[in-house]
Write a protein that holds these residues in place. Structure first.
Motif, short mmCIF file in Angstrom:
data_model
loop_
_atom_site.label_atom_id
_atom_site.label_comp_id
_atom_site.label_asym_id
_atom_site.label_seq_id
_atom_site.Cartn_x
_atom_site.Cartn_y
_atom_site.Cartn_z
N ASP A 92 0.87 -1.20 0.00
CA ASP A 92 0.00 0.00 0.00
C ASP A 92 0.89 1.23 0.00
O ASP A 92 1.90 1.29 0.73
CB ASP A 92 -0.91 0.01 1.22
CG ASP A 92 -1.96 1.10 1.12
OD1 ASP A 92 -3.03 0.86 0.53
OD2 ASP A 92 -1.71 2.25 1.60
N SER A 93 0.53 2.18 -0.84
CA SER A 93 1.40 3.36 -1.01
C SER A 93 1.29 4.31 0.18
O SER A 93 2.19 5.12 0.40
CB SER A 93 1.02 4.11 -2.29
OG SER A 93 -0.34 4.54 -2.21
N ASP A 94 0.25 4.19 0.98
CA ASP A 94 0.07 5.16 2.07
C ASP A 94 0.18 4.54 3.45
O ASP A 94 0.47 5.26 4.42
CB ASP A 94 -1.33 5.81 1.94
CG ASP A 94 -1.43 6.68 0.69
OD1 ASP A 94 -0.38 7.02 0.12
OD2 ASP A 94 -2.56 7.03 0.28
N GLU A 95 -0.09 3.24 3.57
CA GLU A 95 -0.12 2.62 4.88
C GLU A 95 0.79 1.39 4.90
O GLU A 95 1.22 0.86 3.86
CB GLU A 95 -1.56 2.21 5.24
CG GLU A 95 -2.54 3.36 5.30
CD GLU A 95 -2.27 4.29 6.45
OE1 GLU A 95 -1.67 3.82 7.45
OE2 GLU A 95 -2.67 5.49 6.39
N ASN A 96 1.05 0.88 6.13
CA ASN A 96 1.84 -0.37 6.32
C ASN A 96 0.87 -1.52 6.14
O ASN A 96 -0.12 -1.66 6.86
CB ASN A 96 2.44 -0.40 7.73
CG ASN A 96 3.32 -1.62 7.95
OD1 ASN A 96 3.54 -2.43 7.05
ND2 ASN A 96 3.86 -1.76 9.16
N PRO A 97 1.15 -2.38 5.14
CA PRO A 97 0.22 -3.47 4.87
C PRO A 97 -0.02 -4.36 6.08
O PRO A 97 -1.12 -4.92 6.21
CB PRO A 97 0.91 -4.23 3.74
CG PRO A 97 1.82 -3.24 3.11
CD PRO A 97 2.29 -2.36 4.20
N ALA A 98 0.97 -4.50 6.91
CA ALA A 98 0.84 -5.42 8.04
C ALA A 98 -0.23 -4.95 9.01
O ALA A 98 -0.81 -5.77 9.74
CB ALA A 98 2.19 -5.56 8.76
N THR A 99 -0.45 -3.67 9.04
CA THR A 99 -1.44 -3.13 9.99
C THR A 99 -2.83 -3.00 9.40
O THR A 99 -3.76 -2.61 10.10
CB THR A 99 -0.98 -1.74 10.50
OG1 THR A 99 -0.93 -0.84 9.37
CG2 THR A 99 0.38 -1.83 11.15
N MET A 100 -2.93 -3.29 8.10
CA MET A 100 -4.22 -3.08 7.43
C MET A 100 -5.08 -4.32 7.53
O MET A 100 -4.56 -5.45 7.52
CB MET A 100 -4.02 -2.71 5.95
CG MET A 100 -3.26 -1.38 5.77
SD MET A 100 -2.95 -0.98 4.04
CE MET A 100 -4.59 -0.78 3.45
N GLU A 101 -6.39 -4.16 7.62
CA GLU A 101 -7.30 -5.27 7.75
C GLU A 101 -7.48 -5.96 6.41
O GLU A 101 -7.12 -5.43 5.36
CB GLU A 101 -8.66 -4.80 8.28
CG GLU A 101 -9.32 -3.80 7.38
CD GLU A 101 -10.62 -3.26 7.98
OE1 GLU A 101 -11.44 -2.68 7.20
OE2 GLU A 101 -10.83 -3.39 9.20
N ASN A 102 -8.06 -7.08 6.44
CA ASN A 102 -8.27 -7.88 5.25
C ASN A 102 -9.31 -7.18 4.36
O ASN A 102 -10.32 -6.67 4.83
CB ASN A 102 -8.79 -9.28 5.63
CG ASN A 102 -8.82 -10.19 4.41
OD1 ASN A 102 -9.67 -10.08 3.55
ND2 ASN A 102 -7.85 -11.13 4.37
N HIS A 103 -8.99 -7.17 3.01
CA HIS A 103 -9.85 -6.45 2.06
C HIS A 103 -10.70 -7.38 1.22
O HIS A 103 -11.23 -6.97 0.20
CB HIS A 103 -8.96 -5.61 1.13
CG HIS A 103 -8.48 -4.33 1.75
ND1 HIS A 103 -8.12 -4.21 3.07
CD2 HIS A 103 -8.31 -3.07 1.21
CE1 HIS A 103 -7.72 -2.99 3.33
NE2 HIS A 103 -7.83 -2.27 2.18
N ALA A 104 -10.80 -8.62 1.67
CA ALA A 104 -11.57 -9.57 0.84
C ALA A 104 -13.04 -9.18 0.75
O ALA A 104 -13.72 -9.52 -0.21
CB ALA A 104 -11.42 -10.98 1.42
N THR A 105 -13.51 -8.44 1.72
CA THR A 105 -14.93 -8.05 1.73
C THR A 105 -15.18 -6.69 1.10
O THR A 105 -16.33 -6.20 1.09
CB THR A 105 -15.44 -8.04 3.18
OG1 THR A 105 -14.66 -7.11 3.95
CG2 THR A 105 -15.32 -9.43 3.79
N ARG A 106 -14.13 -6.09 0.62
CA ARG A 106 -14.33 -4.76 0.02
C ARG A 106 -15.15 -4.93 -1.27
O ARG A 106 -14.86 -5.81 -2.09
CB ARG A 106 -13.01 -4.09 -0.30
CG ARG A 106 -12.16 -3.75 0.94
CD ARG A 106 -12.85 -2.67 1.76
NE ARG A 106 -11.95 -2.09 2.74
CZ ARG A 106 -11.84 -2.51 3.99
NH1 ARG A 106 -12.59 -3.51 4.41
NH2 ARG A 106 -10.98 -1.93 4.80
N PRO A 107 -16.13 -4.10 -1.51
CA PRO A 107 -16.97 -4.24 -2.69
C PRO A 107 -16.19 -4.17 -4.00
O PRO A 107 -16.48 -4.90 -4.95
CB PRO A 107 -17.95 -3.07 -2.56
CG PRO A 107 -17.99 -2.79 -1.11
CD PRO A 107 -16.60 -3.04 -0.59
#
Length: 585
Positions: A92-107
Motif C-alpha cells: 500500500d502506497s500510504d499505509e503499512n500493509p501489516a497493519t491493514m485489515e483484510n480487504h476480501a470483503t471490500r466491494p
C-alpha cells in the motif's frame, strides 16, 4: 406594478428566464460533476491496469510488492494497493500493509474478481475521507493471482467541481441578468406607444386637443399610434366644428331679441339666453336646474310649459309679466327625438308693438278728432252762409274770417304732421350752420313778447356770457325754441313769468325755458313729448299736440337731449341741450 402593461409582459419572461437558467445551471453542474467523476474513474482504471501489469513480476517473485506500491503511488499521485486473492494487503502506497485489515470483503475487490472491474465511492476508514476506488484483477495467463486497486480522494474532484459550479452559476446569473434587462428593455420599448398614447389621451382629456405621437415602427404598435394620431386629428376637427357651431349658436342666442329658454322633461331650465335674462331679471348660472316658475315667476308660462310636456304639443299664450311689467307672448315647442326630451320656450316682448298699435289707434283717433272740429265748424258756417247769412255782409265777413282761421289751423296741422313724419323717417335734411343761441333766444323773445303782453306774462332772459357757437339747423332750432316759449306763455297764469336762460359746459350748450304756470302732473309728465298727447290741466286751451313731439325729434336729430322738470301747480322747466359738435350726425 402589475397595473402596467410593461411589467405584465416583462415579469412572466423574467420568471421564465430565471427558471430556465436555474434548470440549466443545475443540469450543467450535474453534467460537469458526472463528467469529472467519469474522467476520474477512467483515469483510475487506466492507472489500476498499469499497476496490475507492473506488479505481476513482483507478484510472481513474492517480494517487493509494498515497495512497488509506494513507488507507483508516488509516480501517479494516487493511493495504490496490491491485494492477494484471500484479501491480504500485500502493498500500500500510504499505509503499512501489516497493519491493514483484510480487504476480501471490500466491494471493489469483490467486483474486480467477479467481473474484471470494481468501482466504488465510499468513506475510507483508514484515511478518514471520501475516496473513489477502482480495482482490477492481476492475471497471469488467465489465472488471477491478486487485485490491483488505485484510489484518489474526492476532495480534489469536489474542489474542481466547486470551481466549475461557481463558473456555471456566474455565467447563468450573468445570462439571466442580461436576459432580464433585455426583457425589461424590450417590454418597455414595446409598450412605449401605449405610454405615449396614455399621456396624450390624458392631455386630450384635460382639453389639449390635436395631440400627436411619433410612429416609430410599422408593426401593430405603430399601427395603433397611427390610428391614435388620426383619431386625435379627427377629434380635434370635430371639437373645432362643434365649438364653431356652439359659438354660432351662442352668438345667435345672445343677439336674439326674443328670449329663449330650454327646459328638460321635468320642467327645469338647462339653457337661457341674454334676452330672457334681461326680460325676467335673472342670471343664467343662477337659473340652471331650477323649475321655470322659480325663475320667471309667471304662472302662465309655467302652465303652458307643463301642458306642452304633458301633451307633446306646441302651446302659445300672451300675458303681462308680473316681474318685468312687459306684455309677452310665450311659445312652447316640444323637443322630440326618439322620445320627448324637453321643451323650447320663446318669449317675444310685444310691449313696444302693443304700444305702437295703441299709438296708431290713438293717432288715428286724435287726427280724426283734430280734423273733425274745424271741419265741422267750417261746414256749419258754410251752411249758415248758404241759408242766407251771406246777404248780411258783417256776418258773412265774420264767418269768412273764422273759416279762414280754421283752414289755417288745418293747414298748420297738416304741415306739422308732414314735418314730424319727415323728421321721424330721417328724410328731413338739416341745414347746418353756426348758430349763436343767445342771439336766437333774443329774437324769439322779441317775436313772442307781444303775445306775452296780451297774456299779461313777463318774459325775462338770463343768458350766459361767452356762450360757444354751435353748429345746427337755425330754422329748426328757432322752431323748437319758439314752441317752448309759446307753450310757457300759453299755459301760464295772468301776471306769470317766463325765464329763458342759457348755460354751457365742456360738452354742450343748454337752453332752458322756465315758467310759473299750471305745471304738469306726475302721471302726464312721461308722455308730454308724445304726438297728440294733451294733459287735461296742462293744455286746456287746445293745440294740435304735435309741437313738443316735433321739438323732441329736432333736438335728437342734432344728437342732443330734451327734457322737462315739472310739478302740478308749480310751473314747468323745459330744457334742451346741443353738443358742441352738433350737426355732425
Amino acid at each position: 406594478m402589475f397595473r402596467r402593461v410593461q411589467w405584465r409582459i416583462a415579469v412572466p419572461f423574467i420568471l421564465l428566464i430565471v427558471v430556465s437558467m436555474s434548470v440549466l445551471g443545475i443540469y450543467l453542474t450535474s453534467f460537469a460533476r458526472n463528467t469529472q467523476l467519469e474522467n476520474l474513474r477512467s483515469r483510475l482504471e487506466d492507472e489500476a491496469r498499469i499497476t496490475a501489469e507492473a506488479s505481476l513480476p513482483a507478484f510472481l517473485g513474492q517480494g517487493g510488492l509494498d515497495t512497488l506500491a509506494k513507488k507507483l503511488g508516488k509516480e501517479i499521485d494516487a493511493r495504490v494497493t496490491i491485494i492477494a486473492l484471500n484479501g491480504t494487503v500485500l502493498g500500500d502506497s500510504d499505509e503499512n500493509p501489516a497493519t491493514m485489515e483484510n480487504h476480501a470483503t471490500r466491494p471493489e475487490v469483490i467486483d474486480a474478481l467477479a467481473s474484471g472491474l470494481g468501482e466504488i465511492t465510499r468513506y475510507s476508514t483508514t484515511l478518514g475521507e471520501m475516496m473513489m476506488y477502482v480495482a482490477v484483477p492481476i492475471t497471469n495467463q488467465s489465472n488471477t493471482v491478486g487485485v490491483a486497486r488505485v484510489a484518489l480522494p474526492l476532495a480534489a474532484v469536489e474542489n474542481s467541481l466547486n470551481q466549475v459550479t461557481l463558473i456555471i452559476i456566474l455565467a447563468v446569473v450573468m445570462m439571466a441578468v442580461l436576459a432580464i434587462v433585455a426583457a425589461v428593455l424590450i417590454s418597455r420599448a414595446t409598450t412605449r406607444p401605449l405610454r405615449e398614447i396614455t399621456k396624450a389621451s390624458k392631455r386630450i382629456a384635460s382639453g389639449e386637443l390635436g395631440q400627436k405621437i411619433p410612429v416609430r415602427t410599422r408593426d401593430e404598435t405603430g399601427q395603433l399610434a397611427q390610428a391614435f394620431n388620426e383619431m386625435s386629428s379627427n377629434l380635434n376637427k370635430l371639437v373645432g366644428d362643434i365649438s364653431t357651431e356652439k359659438t354660432k349658436l351662442q352668438t345667435v342666442l345672445a343677439n336674439m331679441a326674443d328670449g329663449v329658454i330650454m327646459a328638460d322633461v321635468e320642467g327645469k331650465i338647462v339653457l337661457a339666453n341674454q334676452a330672457t335674462e334681461r326680460l325676467f331679471g335673472f342670471r343664467e348660472k343662477d337659473a340652471i336646474n331650477k323649475p321655470l316658475i322659480e325663475v320667471v315667476h309667471d304662472h302662465e308660462a309655467d302652465e303652458i310649459l307643463k301642458l306642452c310636456l304633458r301633451t307633446s304639443q306646441m302651446q302659445t299664450v300672451q300675458f303681462e309679466s308680473v316681474t318685468s311689467k312687459r306684455f309677452i307672448r310665450a311659445i312652447v315647442i316640444p323637443l322630440i327625438e326618439d322620445r320627448l326630451t324637453g321643451a323650447l320656450l320663446l318669449f317675444q316682448d310685444l310691449t313696444e308693438l302693443r304700444s305702437l298699435q295703441t299709438m296708431r289707434r290713438e293717432l288715428v283717433g286724435n287726427i280724426s278728432h283734430e280734423l273733425r272740429t274745424p271741419i265741422a265748424g267750417i261746414k256749419a258756417m258754410v251752411e249758415t252762409l248758404r241759408d242766407g247769412a251771406i246777404d248780411d255782409k258783417e256776418a258773412a265777413m265774420d264767418f269768412l274770417t273764422r273759416i279762414d282761421s280754421e283752414v289755417d289751423r288745418l293747414t298748420q296741422m297738416v304741415s306739422e304732421l308732414t314735418e314730424l313724419s319727415r323728421i321721424e323717417t330721417g328724410r328731413a335734411e338739416l341745414k347746418i350752420s353756426p348758430v349763436n343761441l343767445n342771439l336766437l333766444v333774443e329774437e324769439v323773445v322779441a317775436q313772442l313778447n307781444p303775445l306775452a303782453q296780451r297774456q299779461q306774462v313777463t318774459i325775462t332772459t338770463n343768458l350766459a356770457t361767452g356762450l360757444p357757437i354751435v353748429r345746427a339747423d337755425n330754422d329748426r332750432i328757432r322752431q323748437t325754441l319758439t314752441n317752448l316759449v309759446h307753450n310757457a306763455i300759453k299755459f301760464n297764469h295772468l301776471g306769470g313769468e317766463v325765464t329763458v336762460s342759457t348755460r354751457t359746459d365742456r360738452e354742450s350748450v343748454t337752453v332752458s325755458v322756465c315758467d310759473t304756470g299750471i305745471g304738469i302732473s306726475k302721471e302726464d309728465l312721461p308722455h308730454v313729448f308724445e304726438r297728440f298727447y294733451k294733459a287735461d290741466k296742462a293744455r286746456p286751451r287746445g293745440g294740435s299736440g304735435l309741437g313738443l313731439a316735433i321739438a323732441k325729434h329736432v333736438v335728437e336729430a342734432h344728437s342732443g337731449n330734451i327734457w322737462v322738470e315739472s310739478e302740478g301747480g308749480k310751473g314747468s322747466t323745459f330744457s334742451f341741450s346741443l353738443p358742441l359738435q352738433a350737426g355732425s350726425k
